[in-house]
Design a protein around this motif. Structure first.
Motif, PDB file in Angstrom:
ATOM      1  N   SER A 184       0.864  -1.186   0.000  1.00  0.00           N
ATOM      2  CA  SER A 184       0.000   0.000   0.000  1.00  0.00           C
ATOM      3  C   SER A 184       0.895   1.229   0.000  1.00  0.00           C
ATOM      4  O   SER A 184       2.122   1.126   0.136  1.00  0.00           O
ATOM      5  CB  SER A 184      -0.931  -0.007   1.221  1.00  0.00           C
ATOM      6  OG  SER A 184      -0.175  -0.021   2.429  1.00  0.00           O
ATOM      7  N   GLN A 185       0.291   2.399  -0.178  1.00  0.00           N
ATOM      8  CA  GLN A 185       1.070   3.638  -0.247  1.00  0.00           C
ATOM      9  C   GLN A 185       1.888   3.847   1.030  1.00  0.00           C
ATOM     10  O   GLN A 185       1.366   3.732   2.129  1.00  0.00           O
ATOM     11  CB  GLN A 185       0.131   4.832  -0.460  1.00  0.00           C
ATOM     12  CG  GLN A 185      -0.556   4.844  -1.811  1.00  0.00           C
ATOM     13  CD  GLN A 185      -1.486   6.035  -1.968  1.00  0.00           C
ATOM     14  OE1 GLN A 185      -1.382   7.021  -1.243  1.00  0.00           O
ATOM     15  NE2 GLN A 185      -2.417   5.943  -2.925  1.00  0.00           N
ATOM     16  N   GLY A 186       3.148   4.117   0.855  1.00  0.00           N
ATOM     17  CA  GLY A 186       4.032   4.364   1.984  1.00  0.00           C
ATOM     18  C   GLY A 186       4.732   3.135   2.497  1.00  0.00           C
ATOM     19  O   GLY A 186       5.634   3.251   3.343  1.00  0.00           O
ATOM     20  N   TYR A 187       4.340   1.934   2.016  1.00  0.00           N
ATOM     21  CA  TYR A 187       4.948   0.702   2.542  1.00  0.00           C
ATOM     22  C   TYR A 187       6.461   0.705   2.337  1.00  0.00           C
ATOM     23  O   TYR A 187       7.225   0.432   3.268  1.00  0.00           O
ATOM     24  CB  TYR A 187       4.308  -0.512   1.863  1.00  0.00           C
ATOM     25  CG  TYR A 187       4.917  -1.834   2.285  1.00  0.00           C
ATOM     26  CD1 TYR A 187       4.646  -2.374   3.537  1.00  0.00           C
ATOM     27  CD2 TYR A 187       5.769  -2.541   1.433  1.00  0.00           C
ATOM     28  CE1 TYR A 187       5.211  -3.595   3.933  1.00  0.00           C
ATOM     29  CE2 TYR A 187       6.331  -3.745   1.813  1.00  0.00           C
ATOM     30  CZ  TYR A 187       6.047  -4.269   3.066  1.00  0.00           C
ATOM     31  OH  TYR A 187       6.606  -5.459   3.446  1.00  0.00           O
ATOM     32  N   PHE A 188       6.899   1.020   1.123  1.00  0.00           N
ATOM     33  CA  PHE A 188       8.334   0.966   0.826  1.00  0.00           C
ATOM     34  C   PHE A 188       9.082   2.212   1.292  1.00  0.00           C
ATOM     35  O   PHE A 188      10.296   2.302   1.136  1.00  0.00           O
ATOM     36  CB  PHE A 188       8.550   0.745  -0.668  1.00  0.00           C
ATOM     37  CG  PHE A 188       8.159  -0.637  -1.134  1.00  0.00           C
ATOM     38  CD1 PHE A 188       8.885  -1.744  -0.750  1.00  0.00           C
ATOM     39  CD2 PHE A 188       7.052  -0.812  -1.954  1.00  0.00           C
ATOM     40  CE1 PHE A 188       8.531  -3.018  -1.174  1.00  0.00           C
ATOM     41  CE2 PHE A 188       6.684  -2.073  -2.377  1.00  0.00           C
ATOM     42  CZ  PHE A 188       7.420  -3.184  -1.989  1.00  0.00           C
ATOM     43  N   ARG A 189       8.346   3.177   1.862  1.00  0.00           N
ATOM     44  CA  ARG A 189       9.005   4.349   2.429  1.00  0.00           C
ATOM     45  C   ARG A 189       9.199   4.214   3.945  1.00  0.00           C
ATOM     46  O   ARG A 189       9.790   5.085   4.576  1.00  0.00           O
ATOM     47  CB  ARG A 189       8.201   5.610   2.106  1.00  0.00           C
ATOM     48  CG  ARG A 189       8.175   5.955   0.625  1.00  0.00           C
ATOM     49  CD  ARG A 189       7.697   7.385   0.398  1.00  0.00           C
ATOM     50  NE  ARG A 189       6.309   7.566   0.792  1.00  0.00           N
ATOM     51  CZ  ARG A 189       5.276   7.433  -0.029  1.00  0.00           C
ATOM     52  NH1 ARG A 189       5.482   7.095  -1.301  1.00  0.00           N
ATOM     53  NH2 ARG A 189       4.045   7.631   0.396  1.00  0.00           N
ATOM     54  N   ASP A 214      -7.549   0.001  -3.644  1.00  0.00           N
ATOM     55  CA  ASP A 214      -8.484   1.114  -3.461  1.00  0.00           C
ATOM     56  C   ASP A 214      -7.705   2.383  -3.086  1.00  0.00           C
ATOM     57  O   ASP A 214      -7.137   2.469  -1.996  1.00  0.00           O
ATOM     58  CB  ASP A 214      -9.487   0.772  -2.360  1.00  0.00           C
ATOM     59  CG  ASP A 214     -10.603   1.802  -2.248  1.00  0.00           C
ATOM     60  OD1 ASP A 214     -10.465   2.896  -2.843  1.00  0.00           O
ATOM     61  OD2 ASP A 214     -11.603   1.518  -1.558  1.00  0.00           O
ATOM     62  N   PRO A 215      -7.700   3.391  -3.967  1.00  0.00           N
ATOM     63  CA  PRO A 215      -6.947   4.630  -3.659  1.00  0.00           C
ATOM     64  C   PRO A 215      -7.441   5.328  -2.396  1.00  0.00           C
ATOM     65  O   PRO A 215      -6.661   5.982  -1.704  1.00  0.00           O
ATOM     66  CB  PRO A 215      -7.194   5.497  -4.901  1.00  0.00           C
ATOM     67  CG  PRO A 215      -7.570   4.533  -5.986  1.00  0.00           C
ATOM     68  CD  PRO A 215      -8.321   3.428  -5.295  1.00  0.00           C
ATOM     69  N   ASP A 216      -8.745   5.164  -2.096  1.00  0.00           N
ATOM     70  CA  ASP A 216      -9.296   5.805  -0.901  1.00  0.00           C
ATOM     71  C   ASP A 216      -8.774   5.171   0.386  1.00  0.00           C
ATOM     72  O   ASP A 216      -8.909   5.746   1.471  1.00  0.00           O
ATOM     73  CB  ASP A 216     -10.824   5.738  -0.925  1.00  0.00           C
ATOM     74  CG  ASP A 216     -11.418   6.556  -2.065  1.00  0.00           C
ATOM     75  OD1 ASP A 216     -10.766   7.528  -2.492  1.00  0.00           O
ATOM     76  OD2 ASP A 216     -12.521   6.208  -2.535  1.00  0.00           O
ATOM     77  N   GLY A 219      -4.421   2.630  -1.450  1.00  0.00           N
ATOM     78  CA  GLY A 219      -3.985   1.708  -2.481  1.00  0.00           C
ATOM     79  C   GLY A 219      -3.516   2.411  -3.736  1.00  0.00           C
ATOM     80  O   GLY A 219      -3.507   3.636  -3.832  1.00  0.00           O
ATOM     81  N   GLY A 220      -3.139   1.612  -4.722  1.00  0.00           N
ATOM     82  CA  GLY A 220      -2.676   2.160  -5.988  1.00  0.00           C
ATOM     83  C   GLY A 220      -2.439   1.040  -6.977  1.00  0.00           C
ATOM     84  O   GLY A 220      -2.601  -0.139  -6.656  1.00  0.00           O
ATOM     85  N   LEU A 225       2.996   1.243  -6.946  1.00  0.00           N
ATOM     86  CA  LEU A 225       3.586   0.685  -5.723  1.00  0.00           C
ATOM     87  C   LEU A 225       5.011   0.213  -5.989  1.00  0.00           C
ATOM     88  O   LEU A 225       5.895   0.349  -5.137  1.00  0.00           O
ATOM     89  CB  LEU A 225       2.724  -0.469  -5.212  1.00  0.00           C
ATOM     90  CG  LEU A 225       1.310  -0.065  -4.754  1.00  0.00           C
ATOM     91  CD1 LEU A 225       0.468  -1.300  -4.456  1.00  0.00           C
ATOM     92  CD2 LEU A 225       1.383   0.835  -3.521  1.00  0.00           C
ATOM     93  N   ARG A 226       5.235  -0.313  -7.180  1.00  0.00           N
ATOM     94  CA  ARG A 226       6.597  -0.740  -7.538  1.00  0.00           C
ATOM     95  C   ARG A 226       7.536   0.459  -7.605  1.00  0.00           C
ATOM     96  O   ARG A 226       8.701   0.372  -7.197  1.00  0.00           O
ATOM     97  CB  ARG A 226       6.574  -1.480  -8.870  1.00  0.00           C
ATOM     98  CG  ARG A 226       7.970  -1.865  -9.361  1.00  0.00           C
ATOM     99  CD  ARG A 226       7.928  -2.727 -10.593  1.00  0.00           C
ATOM    100  NE  ARG A 226       9.281  -3.103 -11.003  1.00  0.00           N
ATOM    101  CZ  ARG A 226       9.615  -4.247 -11.565  1.00  0.00           C
ATOM    102  NH1 ARG A 226       8.674  -5.167 -11.791  1.00  0.00           N
ATOM    103  NH2 ARG A 226      10.856  -4.500 -11.908  1.00  0.00           N
ATOM    104  N   ASP A 227       7.030   1.578  -8.120  1.00  0.00           N
ATOM    105  CA  ASP A 227       7.872   2.762  -8.241  1.00  0.00           C
ATOM    106  C   ASP A 227       8.325   3.272  -6.875  1.00  0.00           C
ATOM    107  O   ASP A 227       9.384   3.929  -6.772  1.00  0.00           O
ATOM    108  CB  ASP A 227       7.104   3.868  -8.975  1.00  0.00           C
ATOM    109  CG  ASP A 227       6.897   3.541 -10.451  1.00  0.00           C
ATOM    110  OD1 ASP A 227       7.634   2.677 -10.966  1.00  0.00           O
ATOM    111  OD2 ASP A 227       5.984   4.123 -11.068  1.00  0.00           O
TER     112      ASP A 227
END
Length: 247
Positions: A184-189, A214-216, A219-220, A225-227
Motif C-alpha cells: 500500500s502507499q508508503g509501505y516501501f518508504r 483502493d486509492p481511498d 492503495g494504488g 507501488l513498484r515505483d
C-alpha cells in the motif's frame, strides 16, 4: 478396582478439558468411551461390594446398602446407563459435526477435513504480516481473522498481537515460515517495513504479495507501488512470480 475407577475418572475429565483431537466428534467419542469404561468399573465395584455383603450377612443387607436386591438389577442398571450414555454422546457428536461443517473452513477434497498445518523446526508462525500502519493495519487484521477461521490452528504474526521488541523484527522474520507483504502507499518508504523486506529476501523466505487497490484506502496500481520500492529490491519482489492477490 477403586484405583482404576479413580484413574478412569481423572482421564475422562482430562479429555473433556484438554480436547486433544482436532475433530470435535473425535473428542466427543473419546469422552464417551471413557465414561462407558467408568460406568463398567462402577458396576464391577458395586457387584463386588454386593457379593461381599451377601456372603457375610444377607441379601437384605446388600439391598439396604446398595439399593439392589440381586446381581441382575446391577447388571441391567449398568447396561441401561451405558446405552443412555452412548446415545447421548452419539447425538452430541452428530450435532457437533454438523455445526463444524457449517463453519467456512478450507477442507481437503480427499479427507473432507481441514489440512494438517506443519511448521518448520525452530519456527513460531506460519505467516508474518508485513505492512505499514497508516494504510494497511485494518486490512491485515481482517486477513488474520479470516485466515484463522478458514485454517484453524494457523499461527500468524501481527504486530499489535505479537510485537514485543521493535529491534527484533529480523528475528520475527526468521521465526516465520512465509512472509506476506501488504503493498500500500508508503509501505516501501517505511524504515521498519524495509527492514522486514530486506530480512525476508536475505533469508530466502517464501513471499505472498497482497496489493491494496483502493486509492481511498491507501492503495494504488501495482506499477505505482513498484515505483515506491527501492530499485535494488524490485526484481526480487515483483519479477519472481510470487503469488499476488488484489485486496
Amino acid at each position: 478396582l477403586v484405583v482404576a475407577t479413580l484413574v478412569c475418572s481423572c482421564y475422562a475429565v482430562a479429555l473433556a478439558v484438554v480436547r486433544p483431537y482436532k475433530r470435535v466428534e473425535d473428542n466427543v467419542i473419546a469422552v464417551a468411551t471413557s465414561l462407558v469404561l467408568l460406568l463398567l468399573f462402577l458396576g464391577t465395584n458395586w457387584t463386588t461390594i454386593f457379593l461381599g455383603i451377601e456372603e457375610r450377612t444377607s441379601v437384605d443387607d446388600a439391598d439396604a446398602v446398595l439399593g439392589f436386591d440381586n446381581l441382575s438389577s446391577i447388571i441391567n442398571s449398568m447396561l441401561v446407563l451405558v446405552g443412555v450414555t452412548l446415545l447421548f454422546f452419539l447425538i452430541g457428536a452428530v450435532v457437533a459435526a454438523r455445526r463444524v461443517a457449517k463453519i467456512p473452513t478450507i477442507r481437503l477434497v480427499s479427507t473432507k477435513q481441514p489440512p494438517e498445518l506443519s511448521i518448520g523446526m525452530g519456527l513460531t508462525w506460519h505467516l508474518f504480516n508485513s505492512h505499514i500502519w497508516s494504510t494497511g493495519q485494518d486490512a491485515v487484521a481482517v486477513i488474520k481473522r479470516q485466515l484463522q477461521i478458514l485454517l484453524p490452528g494457523i499461527k500468524i504474526f501481527l504486530d499489535v498481537d505479537d510485537l514485543e521488541d521493535i529491534g527484533a523484527l529480523e528475528e520475527y522474520i526468521q521465526r516465520s515460515q512465509v512472509i506476506l507483504f501488504f503493498l500500500s502507499q508508503g509501505y516501501f518508504r517505511s524504515k521498519n517495513c524495509l527492514r522486514e523486506v530486506r530480512s525476508s529476501l536475505e533469508k530466502d523466505k517464501p513471499l505472498v504479495l497482497v496489493q491494496e487497490a483502493d486509492p481511498d484506502k491507501g492503495g494504488g496500481t501495482l506499477q505505482a507501488l513498484r515505483d515506491e520500492c527501492p530499485e535494488d529490491l524490485q526484481p526480487a519482489i515483483f519479477d519472481k512470480d510470487w503469488p499476488l492477490t488484489i485486496w
